[in-house]
Structures are given as structure tokens and as C-alpha cells.
Design a protein around this motif. Structure first.
Motif, mmCIF file in Angstrom:
data_model
loop_
_atom_site.group_PDB
_atom_site.id
_atom_site.type_symbol
_atom_site.label_atom_id
_atom_site.label_comp_id
_atom_site.label_asym_id
_atom_site.label_seq_id
_atom_site.Cartn_x
_atom_site.Cartn_y
_atom_site.Cartn_z
ATOM 1 N N UNK A 104 54.931 1.187 18.023
ATOM 2 C CA UNK A 104 55.643 0.488 16.828
ATOM 3 C C UNK A 104 57.104 1.134 16.828
ATOM 4 N N UNK A 105 57.403 2.169 17.159
ATOM 5 C CA UNK A 105 58.655 2.624 16.997
ATOM 6 C C UNK A 105 59.561 2.696 18.116
ATOM 7 N N UNK A 106 58.750 2.670 19.406
ATOM 8 C CA UNK A 106 59.695 2.798 20.844
ATOM 9 C C UNK A 106 59.804 1.692 21.736
ATOM 10 N N UNK A 107 58.739 0.693 21.491
ATOM 11 C CA UNK A 107 58.591 -0.315 22.422
ATOM 12 C C UNK A 107 59.773 -1.234 22.403
ATOM 13 N N UNK A 108 59.976 -1.607 21.314
ATOM 14 C CA UNK A 108 61.298 -2.504 21.236
ATOM 15 C C UNK A 108 62.634 -1.802 21.560
ATOM 16 N N UNK A 109 62.863 -0.770 21.559
ATOM 17 C CA UNK A 109 63.969 0.165 21.677
ATOM 18 C C UNK A 109 64.368 0.406 23.329
ATOM 19 N N UNK A 110 63.145 0.700 24.167
ATOM 20 C CA UNK A 110 63.181 0.718 25.570
ATOM 21 C C UNK A 110 62.800 -0.439 26.166
ATOM 22 N N UNK A 111 62.303 -1.604 25.699
ATOM 23 C CA UNK A 111 61.914 -2.664 26.075
ATOM 24 C C UNK A 111 60.198 -2.695 26.480
ATOM 25 N N UNK A 112 59.622 -3.954 25.914
ATOM 26 C CA UNK A 112 58.221 -3.807 25.906
ATOM 27 C C UNK A 112 57.601 -4.114 27.291
ATOM 28 N N UNK A 113 58.240 -4.145 28.417
ATOM 29 C CA UNK A 113 57.627 -4.280 29.648
ATOM 30 C C UNK A 113 57.701 -2.950 30.279
ATOM 31 N N UNK A 114 58.729 -2.172 30.088
ATOM 32 C CA UNK A 114 58.838 -0.827 30.377
ATOM 33 C C UNK A 114 57.930 0.155 29.633
ATOM 34 N N UNK A 115 57.689 -0.061 28.395
ATOM 35 C CA UNK A 115 56.755 0.733 27.539
ATOM 36 C C UNK A 115 55.557 0.337 28.073
ATOM 37 N N UNK A 116 55.070 -0.871 28.492
ATOM 38 C CA UNK A 116 53.418 -1.157 29.011
ATOM 39 C C UNK A 116 53.422 -0.567 30.283
ATOM 40 N N UNK A 117 54.531 -0.668 31.101
ATOM 41 C CA UNK A 117 54.323 0.200 32.540
ATOM 42 C C UNK A 117 54.031 1.553 32.543
ATOM 43 N N UNK A 118 54.821 2.194 31.358
ATOM 44 C CA UNK A 118 54.480 3.919 31.335
ATOM 45 C C UNK A 118 53.065 4.030 30.664
ATOM 46 N N UNK A 119 52.857 3.289 29.728
ATOM 47 C CA UNK A 119 51.532 4.008 29.202
ATOM 48 C C UNK A 119 50.279 3.163 30.147
ATOM 49 N N UNK A 120 50.630 2.154 30.695
ATOM 50 C CA UNK A 120 49.232 1.693 31.566
ATOM 51 C C UNK A 120 49.119 2.697 32.628
ATOM 52 N N UNK A 121 50.173 3.337 33.196
ATOM 53 C CA UNK A 121 50.128 4.495 34.106
ATOM 54 C C UNK A 121 49.594 5.457 33.783
ATOM 55 N N UNK A 122 49.837 5.866 32.309
ATOM 56 C CA UNK A 122 49.127 7.123 31.716
ATOM 57 C C UNK A 122 47.601 6.734 31.431
ATOM 58 N N UNK A 123 47.248 5.626 31.469
ATOM 59 C CA UNK A 123 45.884 5.111 31.178
ATOM 60 C C UNK A 123 45.131 5.430 32.782
ATOM 61 N N UNK A 124 45.813 4.891 33.973
ATOM 62 C CA UNK A 124 45.117 4.952 34.987
ATOM 63 C C UNK A 124 44.954 6.435 35.458
#
Length: 380
Positions: free
Chosen positions: A259-279
Motif C-alpha cells: 500500500x505505501x511502497x509499491x507505487x513509490x519504487x514501482x509495482x514491477x520492482x516491488x513484485x519481483x522483490x516480494x515474489x523472491x522472498x516468497x520463493x
């Protein structure tokens, strides 16, 4: 325009549909005893729930053409009918029948609410919008295990779980009368052929596959978690509820960060970071032998999957703007397809090799989702 009322209604809708979904796994041992069925067969009570999700794209086409508000109202009515049937069910067949109506409401509402809100929120702020709505899912994961386990332990029935859902859905239906209708598609000739065109689009198809793989991982992880904790760690129903609630904190953290970070750093970059944490967190879980360590790693996994998936959903809202609800319901279609496949084969897999095999499949699906997301975004 009353944005507060729009978000409040969307939040409440996501809260009740998510709470119902996340109430099943924590009370799986109770449901098995209540309906006199095997533990591994509880998941099959949701087969009808997921089957109807295969037809949701047809309704999504209708929503894009005639209005999303009407579609949400229709879905809420269906959802209310389902909660009343399941709540008063005395046999597993009637319970499963009621959850078929709940499933139609769930898949329709999951897709249409974010699609409806996206018509009023620009893409630059849509990560925050998706995060706010997704927080409802986090709250549901946080409170539904304790809520469901408290009800069944106190009243020894499921009416107390489902009647409040029906009441809140009725309140949401009333609130909808005060909300504006969203934008309709400029193409009034939109039809089911548009669904096929999306499927033929390479980017659209890859996004749908990512959705399938990424949602497979947490679904199969959580589906047998209650049974696993009961059988392998000998935890009570209430203790299992506590574990689910702790993992729900991870979900809340993940969606709040989105909610507070994805728009600031970019939704694609945010998704990559958190999907990596998931894995990197799902892989070692199968080898953890203590409850504290299991809980910590699983909480990090919840942060990764729910934070990343929230940002990914925001990305998907702009993939096909003129056919937004159609595409979002196709995402729901992939969810339904995954649930159907696992409802059929899940019990066999669990009996075959237990929870370790379930976690192995979860690890593979999340890894493939991450790799494919990197592939689909590399040229953007």
C-alpha cells in the motif's frame, strides 16, 4: 465523489469473502468430525465452490458492457444465498452446495471490486488502492482462524460463522445503492470473443499463468496446514487457530508495505522483490521440525506472497483497460481452475507423501511464477 464510501464498501466485501474462504482450513478437523468425513476429504467440500469460477469470465464480459456496479450487486445476492445454505447445512452435500453459490460470489466479487475501483483511481496510485483492498484479505487471515475456531468450540456448529457473513453482505448491498456506476466499455460489441483475444495475447497469457502459479503456492500450503499441525505436531484446534493468526500478521505486513511502497519504487520492482522472498522462504519449510522456526519462516513467506501478489494484481488492472473486468475475471478463472485441480488430486497427493510433497509442489509453482514474471517484464 465519495471515495471513502467506495473503499469502505470494497473493503467490507473483500473482508467477508476472504474470511469465509480462510475459515475452512483452520477448522478442517472440526468439519471432518462434524460431517463424518476423512480429514483429507475436507478440501473436496470446495469443489463446487471452484467449479463455478470457471464461468466467471462470461459474467465479466457482461460487467464491462453493462456496468460493474450491477455485477457486484448480483454477485452479493448470490453470495448471501450461499452463506445461508451452508450455515444451516447438516450434511456435507448441502454444505458443498451452499459453497457453490459462495464460490460464484467470491470469484465474481474478487475480480469486480478491484476492477470497479480502478475506474476511479489512476494507475500511478493503483498500488495503494489495491493494497487498501488487499488489507481486508490480511485482516481476514488474521481474524478468521480465531473467529472460526471460537465459534465451533463454543457453539459446536457453523451457523455462527455464516450468518454474520450474510448480514454484512446485505449491508454492502445497501451501501452500493449510494455509489456511482463505473465506466462502461466504449466497445458495446464486446463479447466472449474478447476473452479468446486476451488468451491469444502473449503478455495476457503469461500474466494468467503467473497468476495460476503464484496462487497455487499459498493455496496448497494453507489447505493442509491445519491437518499437518494437528497430525504432526499434535496441536489443538485453538493452537492451530493461533498459528494461522500469526501467519495472518505476515499477510497484513505484506499488503501494508504494498500500500505505501509499491507505487513509490514501482509495482514491477516491488513484485519481483516480494515474489523472491516468497520463493526463498517456502523451500526450507518442509525441513523445519520446530513450531517456532516453522512459524517464523512461514510468516516471512506470507509477507512475500501477499505483498507481491497485491502489487501484481494492481499491474494486471492496466493490462487491458477496455476489458478490465473481463481480464480480472480471467484471473479468477485461473484461481478456480487451480482449486479444482487440487481439490481432485490434493487428497491423493497428501495420502501419497504427506505435507512434504505438498510443500515441494508449492516451492516449484512459486519459483516458476517468479521466473515467468521476470520474463514478461524484462522488455518493459
Amino acid at each position: 465523489m465519495n471515495f471513502f464510501l467506495i473503499f469502505l464498501t470494497g473493503f467490507l466485501i473483500h473482508l467477508i469473502v476472504s474470511m469465509e474462504l480462510n475459515s475452512i482450513s483452520p477448522i478442517a478437523p472440526f468439519l471432518a468430525n462434524y460431517f463424518n468425513i476423512a480429514d483429507s476429504s475436507v478440501i473436496r467440500l470446495g469443489l463446487g465452490f471452484s467449479l463455478v469460477g470457471l464461468f466467471v469470465p462470461l459474467l465479466g464480459v457482461w460487467a464491462d458492457k453493462y456496468g460493474k456496479k450491477k455485477y457486484i450487486s448480483f454477485s452479493l445476492i448470490i453470495y448471501i444465498i450461499g452463506t445461508l445454505i451452508s450455515g444451516f447445512a447438516k450434511t456435507p452435500l448441502v454444505f458443498a452446495f451452499g459453497r457453490t453459490f459462495i464460490g460464484l460470489g467470491y470469484f465474481s466479487l474478487n475480480a469486480s471490486v478491484i476492477s470497479y475501483i480502478s475506474d476511479f483511481v489512476p494507475f500511478e496510485k493503483r498500488g495503494k488502492a489495491a493494497g487498501i483492498i488487499r488489507i481486508a484479505f490480511g485482516v481476514a487471515i488474521l481474524v478468521s482462524p480465531l473467529y472460526a475456531t471460537y465459534i465451533v468450540n463454543t457453539f459446536n456448529n457453523i451457523k455462527g460463522i455464516y450468518i454474520p457473513f450474510a448480514i454484512i453482505a446485505l449491508i454492502c448491498l445497501t451501501l452500493l445503492t449510494r455509489l456511482p456506476e463505473s465506466k462502461k466499455s466504449n466497445n458495446q460489441n464486446i463479447s466472449f470473443k474478447d476473452v479468446l483475444e486476451i488468451l491469444k495475447n502473449p503478455v495476457g497469457l503469461k500474466l494468467l499463468i503467473i497468476q495460476f502459479l503464484s496462487i497455487t503456492s499459498p493455496y496448497i500450503f494453507f489447505s493442509y496446514l491445519g491437518v499437518y499441525l494437528n497430525n504432526d505436531f499434535n496441536l489443538s484446534q485453538l493452537q492451530i487457530g493461533y498459528i494461522y493468526t500469526i501467519l495472518g500478521c505476515g499477510t497484513v505486513i505484506g499488503v501494508t508495505l504494498c500500500t505505501f511502497i509499491s507505487d513509490k519504487i514501482g509495482k514491477e520492482k516491488f513484485t519481483k522483490i516480494f515474489f523472491t522472498l516468497m520463493v526463498i522462504t517456502i523451500i526450507p519449510i518442509a525441513y523445519v521440525k520446530s513450531i517456532p522456526a516453522f512459524t517464523i519462516i512461514a510468516t516471512l513467506y506470507a509477507i512475500g506472497i501477499d505483498g507481491g501478489w497485491s502489487a501484481f494484481q494492481a499491474i494486471c488492472t492496466e493490462a487491458f483497460p477496455e476489458k478490465r473486468t473481463t481480464f480480472m475475471t480471467l484471473l479468477s478463472f485461473t484461481n478456480a481452475l487451480m482449486i479444482i485441480l487440487f481439490s481432485i488430486f490434493g487428497p491423493f497427493l497428501y495420502v501419497l507423501k504427506g505435507y512434504k510433497l505438498i510443500l515441494t509442489i508449492s516451492s516449484i509453482s512459486s519459483s516458476l511464477a517468479l521466473l515467468l514474471f521476470f520474463n514478461v517484464t524484462k522488455k518493459r
